[in-house]
Scaffold this motif. Structure first.
Motif, PDB file in Angstrom:
ATOM      1  N   VAL A   1     103.973  48.450  72.376  1.00  0.00           N
ATOM      2  CA  VAL A   1     102.785  48.316  73.210  1.00  0.00           C
ATOM      3  C   VAL A   1     102.234  49.704  73.541  1.00  0.00           C
ATOM      4  CG1 VAL A   1     103.543  46.128  74.217  1.00  0.00           C
ATOM      5  CG2 VAL A   1     104.134  48.273  75.364  1.00  0.00           C
ATOM      6  N   ALA A   2     100.995  49.749  73.967  1.00  0.00           N
ATOM      7  CA  ALA A   2     100.361  51.007  74.365  1.00  0.00           C
ATOM      8  C   ALA A   2     100.497  51.197  75.866  1.00  0.00           C
ATOM      9  CB  ALA A   2      98.892  50.998  73.971  1.00  0.00           C
ATOM     10  N   ALA A   3     100.576  52.452  76.275  1.00  0.00           N
ATOM     11  CA  ALA A   3     100.602  52.794  77.696  1.00  0.00           C
ATOM     12  C   ALA A   3      99.951  54.157  77.874  1.00  0.00           C
ATOM     13  CB  ALA A   3     102.031  52.797  78.226  1.00  0.00           C
ATOM     14  N   GLU A   4      99.572  54.454  79.107  1.00  0.00           N
ATOM     15  CA  GLU A   4      98.919  55.721  79.435  1.00  0.00           C
ATOM     16  C   GLU A   4      99.800  56.504  80.394  1.00  0.00           C
ATOM     17  OE1 GLU A   4      95.827  56.726  78.341  1.00  0.00           O
ATOM     18  OE2 GLU A   4      95.675  54.927  77.111  1.00  0.00           O
ATOM     19  N   GLY A   5      99.759  57.823  80.273  1.00  0.00           N
ATOM     20  CA  GLY A   5     100.467  58.678  81.217  1.00  0.00           C
ATOM     21  C   GLY A   5     100.852  59.996  80.589  1.00  0.00           C
ATOM     22  N   ASP A   6     100.888  61.042  81.409  1.00  0.00           N
ATOM     23  CA  ASP A   6     101.245  62.353  80.888  1.00  0.00           C
ATOM     24  C   ASP A   6     102.708  62.716  81.108  1.00  0.00           C
ATOM     25  OD1 ASP A   6     100.986  62.631  83.601  1.00  0.00           O
ATOM     26  OD2 ASP A   6      99.746  64.424  83.529  1.00  0.00           O
ATOM     27  N   THR A   7     103.437  61.858  81.841  1.00  0.00           N
ATOM     28  CA  THR A   7     104.890  61.993  81.992  1.00  0.00           C
ATOM     29  C   THR A   7     105.508  60.618  81.780  1.00  0.00           C
ATOM     30  OG1 THR A   7     104.919  61.491  84.348  1.00  0.00           O
ATOM     31  CG2 THR A   7     104.661  63.829  83.727  1.00  0.00           C
ATOM     32  N   LEU A   8     106.803  60.597  81.570  1.00  0.00           N
ATOM     33  CA  LEU A   8     107.494  59.314  81.399  1.00  0.00           C
ATOM     34  C   LEU A   8     107.323  58.447  82.639  1.00  0.00           C
ATOM     35  CD1 LEU A   8     109.240  57.394  79.790  1.00  0.00           C
ATOM     36  CD2 LEU A   8     111.255  58.625  80.651  1.00  0.00           C
ATOM     37  N   ALA A   9     107.388  59.031  83.825  1.00  0.00           N
ATOM     38  CA  ALA A   9     107.211  58.263  85.061  1.00  0.00           C
ATOM     39  C   ALA A   9     105.842  57.575  85.077  1.00  0.00           C
ATOM     40  CB  ALA A   9     107.372  59.169  86.273  1.00  0.00           C
TER      41      ALA A   9
ATOM     42  N   VAL B   1     120.581  52.287  79.725  1.00  0.00           N
ATOM     43  CA  VAL B   1     119.292  52.306  79.038  1.00  0.00           C
ATOM     44  C   VAL B   1     119.017  53.745  78.611  1.00  0.00           C
ATOM     45  CG1 VAL B   1     116.804  51.948  79.259  1.00  0.00           C
ATOM     46  CG2 VAL B   1     118.383  50.362  80.366  1.00  0.00           C
ATOM     47  N   ASN B   2     118.746  53.928  77.340  1.00  0.00           N
ATOM     48  CA  ASN B   2     118.385  55.244  76.815  1.00  0.00           C
ATOM     49  C   ASN B   2     116.893  55.237  76.537  1.00  0.00           C
ATOM     50  OD1 ASN B   2     121.110  56.236  76.668  1.00  0.00           O
ATOM     51  ND2 ASN B   2     121.382  54.864  74.942  1.00  0.00           N
ATOM     52  N   VAL B   3     116.228  56.335  76.880  1.00  0.00           N
ATOM     53  CA  VAL B   3     114.801  56.464  76.630  1.00  0.00           C
ATOM     54  C   VAL B   3     114.573  57.758  75.861  1.00  0.00           C
ATOM     55  CG1 VAL B   3     112.500  56.621  77.646  1.00  0.00           C
ATOM     56  CG2 VAL B   3     114.231  55.170  78.718  1.00  0.00           C
ATOM     57  N   TYR B   4     113.812  57.645  74.797  1.00  0.00           N
ATOM     58  CA  TYR B   4     113.479  58.791  73.955  1.00  0.00           C
ATOM     59  C   TYR B   4     111.978  59.011  73.980  1.00  0.00           C
ATOM     60  CZ  TYR B   4     118.174  58.639  72.025  1.00  0.00           C
ATOM     61  OH  TYR B   4     119.536  58.681  71.879  1.00  0.00           O
ATOM     62  N   VAL B   5     111.579  60.252  74.065  1.00  0.00           N
ATOM     63  CA  VAL B   5     110.184  60.649  73.871  1.00  0.00           C
ATOM     64  C   VAL B   5     110.183  61.394  72.556  1.00  0.00           C
ATOM     65  CG1 VAL B   5     108.292  62.071  74.693  1.00  0.00           C
ATOM     66  CG2 VAL B   5     109.611  60.705  76.321  1.00  0.00           C
ATOM     67  N   GLY B   6     109.521  60.816  71.569  1.00  0.00           N
ATOM     68  CA  GLY B   6     109.659  61.331  70.211  1.00  0.00           C
ATOM     69  C   GLY B   6     111.099  61.097  69.772  1.00  0.00           C
ATOM     70  N   ASN B   7     111.769  62.145  69.347  1.00  0.00           N
ATOM     71  CA  ASN B   7     113.174  62.034  68.923  1.00  0.00           C
ATOM     72  C   ASN B   7     114.144  62.565  69.959  1.00  0.00           C
ATOM     73  OD1 ASN B   7     112.571  60.940  66.361  1.00  0.00           O
ATOM     74  ND2 ASN B   7     112.081  62.981  65.597  1.00  0.00           N
ATOM     75  N   ASP B   8     113.657  62.848  71.165  1.00  0.00           N
ATOM     76  CA  ASP B   8     114.487  63.503  72.174  1.00  0.00           C
ATOM     77  C   ASP B   8     114.857  62.570  73.318  1.00  0.00           C
ATOM     78  OD1 ASP B   8     114.399  66.086  70.887  1.00  0.00           O
ATOM     79  OD2 ASP B   8     112.314  66.221  71.569  1.00  0.00           O
ATOM     80  N   ASP B   9     116.147  62.534  73.639  1.00  0.00           N
ATOM     81  CA  ASP B   9     116.668  61.767  74.762  1.00  0.00           C
ATOM     82  C   ASP B   9     116.205  62.441  76.051  1.00  0.00           C
ATOM     83  OD1 ASP B   9     118.245  60.593  76.792  1.00  0.00           O
ATOM     84  OD2 ASP B   9     119.978  60.386  75.471  1.00  0.00           O
ATOM     85  N   VAL B  10     115.508  61.708  76.913  1.00  0.00           N
ATOM     86  CA  VAL B  10     114.948  62.305  78.126  1.00  0.00           C
ATOM     87  C   VAL B  10     116.023  62.786  79.091  1.00  0.00           C
ATOM     88  CG1 VAL B  10     112.779  61.034  77.942  1.00  0.00           C
ATOM     89  CG2 VAL B  10     114.642  60.116  79.364  1.00  0.00           C
ATOM     90  N   ARG B  11     117.242  62.291  78.958  1.00  0.00           N
ATOM     91  CA  ARG B  11     118.316  62.770  79.843  1.00  0.00           C
ATOM     92  C   ARG B  11     118.642  64.242  79.578  1.00  0.00           C
ATOM     93  NH1 ARG B  11     120.161  57.238  79.628  1.00  0.00           N
ATOM     94  NH2 ARG B  11     120.326  56.461  81.750  1.00  0.00           N
TER      95      ARG B  11
ATOM     96  N   LEU C   1     116.201  66.320  78.701  1.00  0.00           N
ATOM     97  CA  LEU C   1     114.931  67.011  78.940  1.00  0.00           C
ATOM     98  C   LEU C   1     114.689  67.010  80.451  1.00  0.00           C
ATOM     99  CD1 LEU C   1     112.881  65.433  76.012  1.00  0.00           C
ATOM    100  CD2 LEU C   1     113.912  67.706  76.087  1.00  0.00           C
ATOM    101  N   ASP C   2     113.570  66.501  80.875  1.00  0.00           N
ATOM    102  CA  ASP C   2     113.225  66.470  82.301  1.00  0.00           C
ATOM    103  C   ASP C   2     113.258  65.060  82.866  1.00  0.00           C
ATOM    104  OD1 ASP C   2     112.822  69.252  82.477  1.00  0.00           O
ATOM    105  OD2 ASP C   2     110.809  69.047  81.636  1.00  0.00           O
ATOM    106  N   GLU C   3     114.075  64.189  82.266  1.00  0.00           N
ATOM    107  CA  GLU C   3     114.201  62.794  82.686  1.00  0.00           C
ATOM    108  C   GLU C   3     112.828  62.163  82.899  1.00  0.00           C
ATOM    109  OE1 GLU C   3     117.353  61.568  85.120  1.00  0.00           O
ATOM    110  OE2 GLU C   3     118.769  62.900  84.106  1.00  0.00           O
ATOM    111  N   LEU C   4     112.531  61.652  84.086  1.00  0.00           N
ATOM    112  CA  LEU C   4     111.269  60.947  84.317  1.00  0.00           C
ATOM    113  C   LEU C   4     110.062  61.877  84.305  1.00  0.00           C
ATOM    114  CD1 LEU C   4     112.387  58.391  87.026  1.00  0.00           C
ATOM    115  CD2 LEU C   4     111.965  57.971  84.603  1.00  0.00           C
TER     116      LEU C   4
END
Length: 91
Positions: free
Chosen positions: A21-29, A57-67, A69-72
């Motif tokens: 699905v599509a979503a909007e936002g400049d950060t994961l939060a 629950v694991n969340v990736y932005v691109g190929n990177d695990d947000v844990r 990076l900067d998490e949310l």
């Protein structure tokens, strides 16, 4: 910023069966807030009561695990793919 979010099978009841699905936002939060506005209740399955990512629950932005990076607060550039992946345990 528009991103695509890959939805695991277990959460597709929230998205009407859609796997992406599509979503909007400049950060994961912000993406999760927008996702929850479109698909009520889904954020509660990704975040715990304290507003942090659920343990399994694991969340990736691109190929990177947000844990790692900067998490949310991880940036979600326009066009990036966010993947929500339930952790698998076994023995």
């Amino acid at each position: 910023m528009s991103v695509s979010v890959r939805i695991p099978t277990i959460l597709r009841t929230y998205t009407g069966g859609e796997s992406e699905v599509a979503a909007e936002g400049d950060t994961l939060a912000a993406v999760l807030d927008d996702l929850d506005a479109r698909y009520a209740g889904i954020k509660g399955r990704i975040l715990d009561e304290a507003g942090q990512l659920r343990r399994f629950v694991n969340v990736y932005v691109g190929n990177d695990d947000v844990r790692f990076l900067d998490e949310l607060q991880t940036a979600t550039p326009d066009g990036v793919q966010v993947s929500v992946i339930p952790a698998v345990a076994g023995g």
